[in-house]
Design an enzyme around this catalytic site. Structure first.
Site, PDB file in Angstrom:
ATOM      1  N   CYS A 153       0.737  -1.223   0.057  1.00  0.00           N
ATOM      2  CA  CYS A 153      -0.029   0.106   0.091  1.00  0.00           C
ATOM      3  C   CYS A 153       0.818   1.035   0.034  1.00  0.00           C
ATOM      4  CB  CYS A 153      -0.943  -0.034   1.085  1.00  0.00           C
ATOM      5  SG  CYS A 153      -2.260   1.016   0.934  1.00  0.00           S
ATOM      6  N   CYS A 155      -0.239   4.231   1.916  1.00  0.00           N
ATOM      7  CA  CYS A 155      -0.738   5.072   2.941  1.00  0.00           C
ATOM      8  C   CYS A 155       0.443   5.314   3.838  1.00  0.00           C
ATOM      9  CB  CYS A 155      -2.042   4.619   3.395  1.00  0.00           C
ATOM     10  SG  CYS A 155      -1.844   2.997   4.117  1.00  0.00           S
ATOM     11  N   CYS A 163      -4.240   5.824   0.157  1.00  0.00           N
ATOM     12  CA  CYS A 163      -3.737   4.727  -0.181  1.00  0.00           C
ATOM     13  C   CYS A 163      -3.194   4.663  -1.845  1.00  0.00           C
ATOM     14  CB  CYS A 163      -4.924   3.531   0.044  1.00  0.00           C
ATOM     15  SG  CYS A 163      -5.125   3.201   1.946  1.00  0.00           S
ATOM     16  N   LYS A 230     -12.261  -5.095   1.744  1.00  0.00           N
ATOM     17  CA  LYS A 230     -11.841  -4.423   2.932  1.00  0.00           C
ATOM     18  C   LYS A 230     -12.635  -3.074   3.402  1.00  0.00           C
ATOM     19  CE  LYS A 230      -7.847  -1.608   4.393  1.00  0.00           C
ATOM     20  NZ  LYS A 230      -6.428  -1.320   4.247  1.00  0.00           N
ATOM     21  N   ARG A 240      -3.088   2.415  12.641  1.00  0.00           N
ATOM     22  CA  ARG A 240      -2.644   3.690  11.859  1.00  0.00           C
ATOM     23  C   ARG A 240      -1.526   4.550  13.069  1.00  0.00           C
ATOM     24  NH1 ARG A 240      -8.243   5.367   8.873  1.00  0.00           N
ATOM     25  NH2 ARG A 240      -8.300   3.475   7.686  1.00  0.00           N
ATOM     26  N   ARG A 252     -11.362   7.290   3.899  1.00  0.00           N
ATOM     27  CA  ARG A 252     -11.128   6.314   3.102  1.00  0.00           C
ATOM     28  C   ARG A 252     -12.382   5.638   2.326  1.00  0.00           C
ATOM     29  NH1 ARG A 252      -5.658   4.050   5.825  1.00  0.00           N
ATOM     30  NH2 ARG A 252      -4.486   5.949   5.334  1.00  0.00           N
ATOM     31  N   LYS A 283     -11.648  -8.142   5.691  1.00  0.00           N
ATOM     32  CA  LYS A 283     -10.820  -7.414   6.649  1.00  0.00           C
ATOM     33  C   LYS A 283     -11.929  -6.117   6.856  1.00  0.00           C
ATOM     34  CE  LYS A 283      -7.358  -3.959   7.098  1.00  0.00           C
ATOM     35  NZ  LYS A 283      -6.393  -3.447   6.491  1.00  0.00           N
ATOM     36  N   SER A 310      -6.450  -4.353  14.173  1.00  0.00           N
ATOM     37  CA  SER A 310      -5.853  -3.778  15.442  1.00  0.00           C
ATOM     38  C   SER A 310      -7.180  -3.375  16.330  1.00  0.00           C
ATOM     39  CB  SER A 310      -4.998  -2.638  14.765  1.00  0.00           C
ATOM     40  OG  SER A 310      -5.744  -1.549  14.381  1.00  0.00           O
ATOM     41  N   TYR A 349      -2.833 -10.674  15.356  1.00  0.00           N
ATOM     42  CA  TYR A 349      -1.759  -9.961  16.424  1.00  0.00           C
ATOM     43  C   TYR A 349      -1.657 -11.140  17.574  1.00  0.00           C
ATOM     44  CZ  TYR A 349      -2.349  -6.174  13.590  1.00  0.00           C
ATOM     45  OH  TYR A 349      -2.455  -4.897  12.585  1.00  0.00           O
TER      46      TYR A 349
HETATM   47  N1  LIG Z   1      -3.666   0.138   3.787  1.00  0.00           N
HETATM   48  C1  LIG Z   1      -2.942  -0.392   4.801  1.00  0.00           C
HETATM   49  C2  LIG Z   1      -3.378  -1.189   5.745  1.00  0.00           C
HETATM   50  N2  LIG Z   1      -2.993  -2.470   5.873  1.00  0.00           N
HETATM   51  C3  LIG Z   1      -3.799  -3.171   6.790  1.00  0.00           C
HETATM   52  C4  LIG Z   1      -4.394  -2.261   7.767  1.00  0.00           C
HETATM   53  C5  LIG Z   1      -5.148  -2.478   8.895  1.00  0.00           C
HETATM   54  C6  LIG Z   1      -4.756  -3.401   9.765  1.00  0.00           C
HETATM   55  C7  LIG Z   1      -5.147  -3.285  11.095  1.00  0.00           C
HETATM   56  O1  LIG Z   1      -5.797  -2.353  11.622  1.00  0.00           O
HETATM   57  O2  LIG Z   1      -4.483  -4.021  11.863  1.00  0.00           O
HETATM   58  C8  LIG Z   1      -4.140  -1.147   7.229  1.00  0.00           C
HETATM   59  C9  LIG Z   1      -4.737   0.244   7.605  1.00  0.00           C
HETATM   60  C10 LIG Z   1      -5.714   1.019   6.819  1.00  0.00           C
HETATM   61  O3  LIG Z   1      -6.269   0.689   5.863  1.00  0.00           O
HETATM   62  O4  LIG Z   1      -5.963   2.016   7.325  1.00  0.00           O
HETATM   63 ZN   LIG Z   2      -3.366   1.957   2.355  1.00  0.00          ZN
END
Ligand SMILES: NCc1[nH]cc(CCC(=O)O)c1CC(=O)O
Ligand SMILES: [Zn+2]
Ligand SMILES: [Zn+2]
Length: 360
Positions: A153, A155, A163, A230, A240, A252, A283, A310, A349
């Site tokens: 990605c 970002c 992204c 996602k 983040r 986003r 996700k 997360s 995790y």
């Molecule tokens: N694009 C990047 C990305 N790849 C995985 C996550 C999230 C993973 C997590 O929250 O554990 C993200 C963050 C987002 O999209 O803001």
């Molecule tokens: Zn991203």
């Protein structure tokens, strides 16, 4: 529990009428009476384990790790309890003991902390001296049994935190973003990543990555794991924090899916399978079990991955701390749900802890 089990077995054995000739009379003749008996099927720990169609195994766990450009750092991520951001010099000493415990795969996230390294096109993403490419090469050389997935990605690397590459009005320029992201994926694959996992949600990036891998002659040994479904929402906050990847403005919602968008998710899953994805990811996970189940139905012949993100992980920690439930029990319950829904790869995790817990 075992006391209860032995009592119920003893009671039942006592009543079993093997030696009594006239038991036919006592046998219920209405099927309902028999089929209402469920406890008989799970009164023992082993029969309980047989109720699970699939067991959680170590090889299902894909461990997310954050690698920064501060070579020697090992910094706890406050909003993501037990997790750290590490510099390149700390990676092997962290992973080696986990590999000995049965760790099979990692997914790498780069975290550029150096001042001035972020720009509008995310140049640092495929910097050959940057943390991700360095980590891929290092892990492949030092821990050859470990399967290496590189999250792809922009970002983490863009000055605006989105992204992809933006139009002047701040919206995503899909064409330029896909071209850039597929270049980054190719660079990670060339550096030795077994698998590239684009998490950007730009339209058409799976096809673009596939074509670049084919042109480079390496498509036959590089897996594409698509973050196909996602969802946008509030569950990515701790990530983040860890990756310093919050958007500088806006959100986003124009590229990640709206939480109610089950149909959109199905379309995205079908689309990405058609473009050449080898694995489909959903996700977040726990709040989107129906989507995992849809992915399993649509992608019958593909492995389905689920990312317990997360926010989901942090939430379990917070609730356990507040006394709502036992941490370990909930960790298992949360993964069991994801497994039941149809995932065979779980990005989580919990991985380091699970490697211990699955032993005992
Ligand atoms: N694009 C990047 C990305 N790849 C995985 C996550 C999230 C993973 C997590 O929250 O554990 C993200 C963050 C987002 O999209 O803001
Ligand atoms: Zn991203
Ligand atoms: Zn546009």
């Amino acid at each position: 529990m075992s006391a209860t089990t032995s009592i119920s077995f003893a009671t039942r054995a006592h009543k079993l009428p093997h030696s009594e000739p006239d038991t036919a009379k006592a046998t219920p003749t209405i099927l309902g009476d028999i089929s209402s008996q469920l406890h008989s099927g799970y009164g023992h720990p082993l029969t309980r384990s047989w109720q699970a169609e699939r067991q959680l195994t170590k090889s299902m766990l894909l461990y997310p790790i954050f690698i920064s450009d501060q070579d020697d750092e090992e910094t706890p991520i406050l909003s993501l309890p037990t997790q750290h951001r590490r510099g390149i010099s700390k990676i092997i000493s962290h992973l080696d003991p986990l590999v000995r415990k049965g760790l099979k795969s990692v997914i790498l996230f780069g975290v550029p902390l150096k001042k001035g390294v972020k720009d509008p096109v995310g140049t640092a993403a495929d910097d050959t001296t940057g943390p991700v490419i360095q980590a891929i090469q290092l892990i492949r050389a030092r821990l050859p049994s470990l399967y290496v997935v590189a999250d792809v990605c922009l970002c983490e690397y863009t000055s605006h935190g989105h992204c992809g590459i933006l139009h002047e009005d701040g919206s995503l320029n899909n064409t330029m973003s896909v071209d850039r992201i597929s270049d980054v994926a190719l660079a990670y694959a060339k550096a030795g990543a077994h698998c590239v996992a684009p998490s950007d949600m730009n339209d058409g990036r799976i096809k673009a990555i596939k074509l670049k891998l084919i042109n480079a002659g390496i498509s036959h040994h590089v897996t594409i794991m698509s973050y196909a479904a996602k969802f946008s929402g509030c569950l990515y906050g701790p990530f983040r924090d860890a990756a310093g990847s919050s958007p500088a403005f806006g959100d986003r919602k124009c590229y990640q899916l709206p939480p109610g968008g089950r149909g959109l998710a199905r379309r995205a899953i079908r689309r990405d399978i058609g473009e050449g994805a080898d694995i489909i990811m959903v996700k977040p996970a726990n709040a989107y079990l129906d989507i995992i189940s849809d992915a399993k139905n649509i992608g019958m012949d593909l492995p389905i991955a689920a990312y317990q993100v997360s926010g989901e992980f942090a939430m379990i920690h917070a609730a356990a701390k507040a006394g709502v439930f036992d941490l370990r029990e909930m960790a298992f319950e949360s993964l069991q749900g994801i497994l039941r829904a149809g995932a065979s790869i779980i990005v989580t995790y919990w991985t380091p802890m699970m490697l211990d817990w699955l032993e005992s």
